[in-house]
Structures are given as C-alpha cells and as structure tokens.
Design an enzyme around this catalytic site. Structure first.
Site, PDB file in Angstrom:
ATOM      1  N   ASP A 128       0.804  -1.234   0.000  1.00 31.87           N
ATOM      2  CA  ASP A 128       0.000   0.000   0.000  1.00 31.87           C
ATOM      3  C   ASP A 128       0.836   1.283   0.000  1.00 31.87           C
ATOM      4  O   ASP A 128       0.339   2.355  -0.321  1.00 31.87           O
ATOM      5  CB  ASP A 128      -0.912   0.031   1.238  1.00 31.87           C
ATOM      6  N   LYS A 214     -14.177   9.997 -28.210  1.00 37.10           N
ATOM      7  CA  LYS A 214     -13.405   9.092 -27.340  1.00 37.10           C
ATOM      8  C   LYS A 214     -14.350   8.381 -26.361  1.00 37.10           C
ATOM      9  O   LYS A 214     -14.817   8.976 -25.392  1.00 37.10           O
ATOM     10  CB  LYS A 214     -12.364   9.896 -26.548  1.00 37.10           C
ATOM     11  N   HIS A 250      -5.839  -9.962  -5.262  1.00 35.51           N
ATOM     12  CA  HIS A 250      -4.559 -10.378  -4.686  1.00 35.51           C
ATOM     13  C   HIS A 250      -3.451 -10.654  -5.702  1.00 35.51           C
ATOM     14  O   HIS A 250      -2.313 -10.889  -5.288  1.00 35.51           O
ATOM     15  CB  HIS A 250      -4.767 -11.591  -3.773  1.00 35.51           C
TER      16      HIS A 250
HETATM   17  O1  F6P Z   1      -2.199  -4.093   3.548  1.00 35.68           O
HETATM   18  C1  F6P Z   1      -2.081  -4.520   2.261  1.00 35.68           C
HETATM   19  C2  F6P Z   1      -3.374  -5.000   1.709  1.00 35.68           C
HETATM   20  O2  F6P Z   1      -2.990  -5.575   0.514  1.00 35.68           O
HETATM   21  C3  F6P Z   1      -4.486  -3.979   1.515  1.00 35.68           C
HETATM   22  O3  F6P Z   1      -4.323  -3.151   0.399  1.00 35.68           O
HETATM   23  C4  F6P Z   1      -5.694  -4.863   1.406  1.00 35.68           C
HETATM   24  O4  F6P Z   1      -6.854  -4.172   1.768  1.00 35.68           O
HETATM   25  C5  F6P Z   1      -5.385  -5.925   2.405  1.00 35.68           C
HETATM   26  O5  F6P Z   1      -3.978  -6.010   2.475  1.00 35.68           O
HETATM   27  C6  F6P Z   1      -5.973  -7.257   2.116  1.00 35.68           C
HETATM   28  O6  F6P Z   1      -5.667  -8.103   3.167  1.00 35.68           O
HETATM   29  P1  F6P Z   1      -6.025  -9.654   3.219  1.00 35.68           P
HETATM   30  O7  F6P Z   1      -5.090 -10.347   2.291  1.00 35.68           O
HETATM   31  O8  F6P Z   1      -5.807 -10.040   4.633  1.00 35.68           O
HETATM   32  O9  F6P Z   1      -7.427  -9.788   2.761  1.00 35.68           O
END
Ligand code: F6P
Length: 319
Positions: A128, A214, A250
């Site tokens: 982040d 556009k 993720h």
């Molecule tokens: O703190 C990093 C982060 O990737 C955030 O951006 C996101 O909200 C969170 O972790 C997600 O966490 P988890 O993998 O525990 O769901």
C-alpha cells in the site's frame, strides 16, 4: 548479540524473501546465529521457531510471497499470548528480532521491547505504501508493475469496444497505488480515499470527450475510496457508458519481486542486522532519497505517509 530471529508478519509483499535472505546471510557474515519464525507472531506463540541454515535462503530472492509465511495473530494481542511468545524466544537465547511487515507488525515488536526487553529492528513491507519514514515500502514497485501490466491489457480490450472500465486496486487507506498506476497507464480518472470523489465532474468529462469521439475510459479506484461496482453502477446509470468492472485483487500482492524490490529488500535486510550489531533498537529501516535511514517506531506510528502533492497535481494535469 549472538542469536537473532527473523519473521514476516501481516499482509505479505514481494521483496520480503530478499530481505529474509539478506538478514540471514548478513547474520552469518558477522558470526551470528539466525532463527526463522514461521507465520509471524502466531508462530512465535506456537513455538514454530527454527535455526536457519545458509542453504535455507538459497534461490528465494526471485520468489514472491514469503518463505517464512505470515499471519495476522489475534492471540498476540493478549498478555497470555505475548508471554508464551517471549518464553519461546528466551528459552533459545534469542535477544533480538528483525520484523518485516506493516506498522501493525512493528507495533507488536514495540510491545515486545517495552514489556519484555526483546530488541528489534523493523523493515517496512506493504504494497500500500502507507508506512511513514520510507519513500517506498517493500513490494510497492512489484505491485505497481502488476497493476500497470493488467491495466494495459484491459486498455487493449477497452479500446476495441470503446468501453469504460472501472478498475479497483488495493489501498485500504492510501491511494498511492491508484495515483501511480493512473500516471503510468495514462488513466482518464482516479479516485482515492484521501480526496472526496467528484463523480459529476468525471461523468461530464467522459461525456464531453465522447462527443469528440473518445468512448474508451479507464477509471482507477483505490479500494479504500469505495467499491468499483458502486462507481460502475453510478456511471452506467448516468447513461452513454458501456461500463465494465475489474477488481484486480490479490494478484497485486503475489507478483515476482521486481529488480527494485529485490535490491531494496537486500539493502534493508543487511541494514537491519548491522543496525542491531551497532546497538540500534526500536527503529525501522527507511529508504530516504537513496539512503537507508533508521526511523524510530514512535515516528512510524504517530505520523502518516504523505502523498507527494506534486505527483497528485501531475495526475490531475494528465487526466
Ligand atoms: O495491507 C495490504 C493489503 O494488501 C491492503 O491493500 C488490502 O486491503 C489488504 O492487504 C488485504 O488483506 P487480506 O489479504 O488479509 O485480505
């Protein structure tokens, strides 16, 4: 100081393995015995602690995630959990920790020193980029590369169909990823938690541009600013937009560490061990300019990582 333990905690981030490797190799260089703790504070409580060999960190620098695994431990918040954890460190003669993670992970390390005299140095790991005291945290560069590649691909299909895409990126409280990705991908608008979104302004900008032909738009939303689905609905209801949503999720955390994160992890891992040898404690390694500095935990906890306003203005100009 002879025995130290290394752990990763909180959300993983690419580059953590480079930091673990460097801490282990630097410990050997200075004739120390490194231990690994599996799954952060959870493993500390459950006695998942083992001596690390030189070969345990071979061939890990290019791997994403963390070979030490990670967790968010509720039990460590209790006095009972903390006492179990400390007992497991003390029975092995471990005097200090290298804690790789976000500010929540470092606040656990502070408790261990304040209440139980276990020293530590932290390394900022969080995609982040919300941690005070370092220009960038471990994993940010890789996450941005993943985001940039993904948005570029979405852009290809968006162009073919003349569609509007709302793309949600991570960033619970911090719009850093969204802002930088917005600049790097040439996005048309970006919504971040730090600034109240001007949806009417975005809609009229997109409509005006559609009049000039556009119809492809890329809107990047940081998750902390609201859901891409909600923004998508609003845009769809405003008419004229053929909107689609992509939540990157993720994959942003799971990338193979970039050159930058491998080198940053290596520098910070080594600096953590050298800092401990030189009597430092209760500090985090921070990249400031091109130097690794030691930032007191108190500063890390009490201050916020500020977004560079020149960059925010640049984004405004370019969108
Ligand atoms: O703190 C990093 C982060 O990737 C955030 O951006 C996101 O909200 C969170 O972790 C997600 O966490 P988890 O993998 O525990 O769901």
């Amino acid at each position: 100081m002879k025995k130290i333990a290394i752990m990763t905690s909180g959300g993983d981030s690419p580059g953590m393995n480079g930091a673990v490797r460097a801490a282990v190799r630097t410990a050997f260089y200075y004739n120390m015995t490194p231990y690994g703790i599996l799954s952060g504070y959870k493993g500390m409580i459950e006695d998942n602690i083992f001596e690390l060999k030189h070969s345990d960190v071979s061939n890990i620098i290019g791997r994403g995630g963390t070979i030490l695994q990670t967790a968010r431990s509720q039990e460590f918040r209790t006095e009972e959990g903390q006492k179990k954890a400390v007992e497991n460190l003390k029975k092995r003669g471990i005097e200090a920790l290298v804690v790789i993670g976000g500010d929540g992970s470092l606040s656990g390390a502070k408790v261990l020193y304040d209440k139980y005299d276990i020293k530590s140095i932290g390394i900022p790991g969080s995609i982040d980029n919300d941690i005070y005291g370092t220009d960038v945290s471990l994993g940010v560069d890789t996450a941005l590369t993943v985001i940039m590649d993904s948005v570029d691909m979405i852009n290809n299909t968006a162009s073919s169909h003349g569609r509007t895409f709302i793309i949600e990126v991570m960033g619970r409280h911090c719009g850093y990823l969204a802002v930088m990705a917005g600049i790097a991908t040439g996005a048309d608008a970006v919504i971040i938690p730090e600034v109240k979104p001007d949806l009417d302004g975005i809609i009229s900008k997109f409509k005006k541009r559609a009049e000039d032909g556009k119809t492809r738009n890329i809107l990047i939303v940081a998750e902390g600013a609201g859901s891409a689905y909600e923004f998508g609905k609003i845009l769809q209801e405003a008419g004229t937009f053929d909107a689609r949503i992509t939540v990157l999720g993720h994959i942003q955390r799971g990338g193979f560490p970039s050159y930058f994160d491998r080198v940053l992890g290596s520098r910070m891992g080594a600096a953590a061990i050298e800092g401990l040898i030189n009597g430092r404690n209760g500090v985090m390694t921070g990249l400031q300019g091109n130097k690794i500095e030691y930032v007191p935990y108190e500063d890390v906890f009490s201050r916020k990582h500020e977004m560079n306003q020149n960059v925010v203005k640049l984004l405004d100009i370019l969108t």
